[in-house]
Scaffold this motif. Structure first.
Motif, PDB file in Angstrom:
ATOM      1  N   ASP A 169       0.857  -1.182   0.000  1.00 30.49           N
ATOM      2  CA  ASP A 169       0.000   0.000   0.000  1.00 30.49           C
ATOM      3  C   ASP A 169       0.903   1.245   0.000  1.00 30.49           C
ATOM      4  O   ASP A 169       2.130   1.116   0.073  1.00 30.49           O
ATOM      5  N   GLY A 190      -4.540  -2.624  -1.936  1.00 25.82           N
ATOM      6  CA  GLY A 190      -3.881  -1.557  -1.172  1.00 25.82           C
ATOM      7  C   GLY A 190      -4.145  -0.157  -1.677  1.00 25.82           C
ATOM      8  O   GLY A 190      -3.763   0.827  -1.023  1.00 25.82           O
ATOM      9  N   ARG A 202      -5.062   7.255  -3.509  1.00 24.80           N
ATOM     10  CA  ARG A 202      -4.185   6.175  -3.038  1.00 24.80           C
ATOM     11  C   ARG A 202      -3.299   5.655  -4.168  1.00 24.80           C
ATOM     12  O   ARG A 202      -2.142   5.291  -3.933  1.00 24.80           O
TER      13      ARG A 202
END
Length: 214
Positions: A169, A190, A202
């Motif tokens: 992640d 992730g 992300r």
């Protein structure tokens, strides 16, 4: 260290695809496995692959596929790489390589150091993808968020180029690269806000952290 290779796997919509390419991912994974929350249909996959053309390489992820299914996908979807993520034997992988004429990546589940040795049976593949081995009886062979024990891979050398996956992640990918020496990383769950739902922020953070570590 050379530029870090980055694959964002389990892309299922154009916004996530654009986010991944915009963030610098060079490979996009499309999942062809009905049990996965990231599974894509043929028309959907074909549109995504067309949209990505010339901007990122398309990796088709399959789990123990038969030849008819692979052929059906290949007729409609432009793929650059086939990723086999099931229990395919070295002989089966060789058959797929011969029949499909594309680079093949073979995923290997890792829980202990002996699992790394299993990769040596797959000579001829373009890459080995090391993922965390799921629990016995699990529905999904990957995308589980489970992490490999990176210490198993410290100083690991292999004659076949390899990719690190499993529980990565934005927060830990830099540490993972430093601990394992990986030059190619793969992420799916992730960079999601929910199973199968990619999060653009992300994705961007993951790619930035991976490049910074390289």
């Amino acid at each position: 260290m050379a530029r870090i290779g980055i694959k964002i796997c389990g892309i299922s919509d154009r916004a996530s695809l654009d986010a991944a390419i915009g963030a610098g991912a060079d490979h996009i994974g499309l999942v062809f496995f009905a049990k996965s929350p990231r599974n894509v249909g043929i028309e959907q996959a074909a549109a995504l692959a067309h949209h990505a053309a010339g901007r990122a390489k398309i990796v088709g992820l399959f789990v123990d596929p038969d030849g008819d299914f692979l052929g059906q996908i290949r007729q409609s979807v432009h793929l650059d790489v086939i990723q086999l993520h099931g229990k395919e034997s070295p002989a089966r992988v060789a058959q797929v390589m011969a029949a499909q004429g594309l680079p093949v990546w073979k995923a290997i589940g890792v829980r202990k150091s002996a699992d790394l040795d299993a990769a040596r049976d797959y000579q001829g593949v373009a890459r080995i993808l090391f993922d965390a081995k799921p629990p016995e009886g699990a529905d999904l062979p990957g995308g589980t968020g489970l992490r490999i024990d990176w210490s198993l891979m410290a100083g690991y050398r292999h004659s076949i180029p390899w990719i690190l996956a499993g529980g990565l992640d934005p927060r830990n990918v830099g540490e993972a690269i430093q601990a394992t020496g990986a030059d190619f990383v793969d992420v799916s769950s992730g960079v999601e806000s929910a199973p199968g739902v990619k999060d653009a922020a992300r994705i961007a953070a993951f790619c930035e952290a991976a490049r910074a570590a390289g």
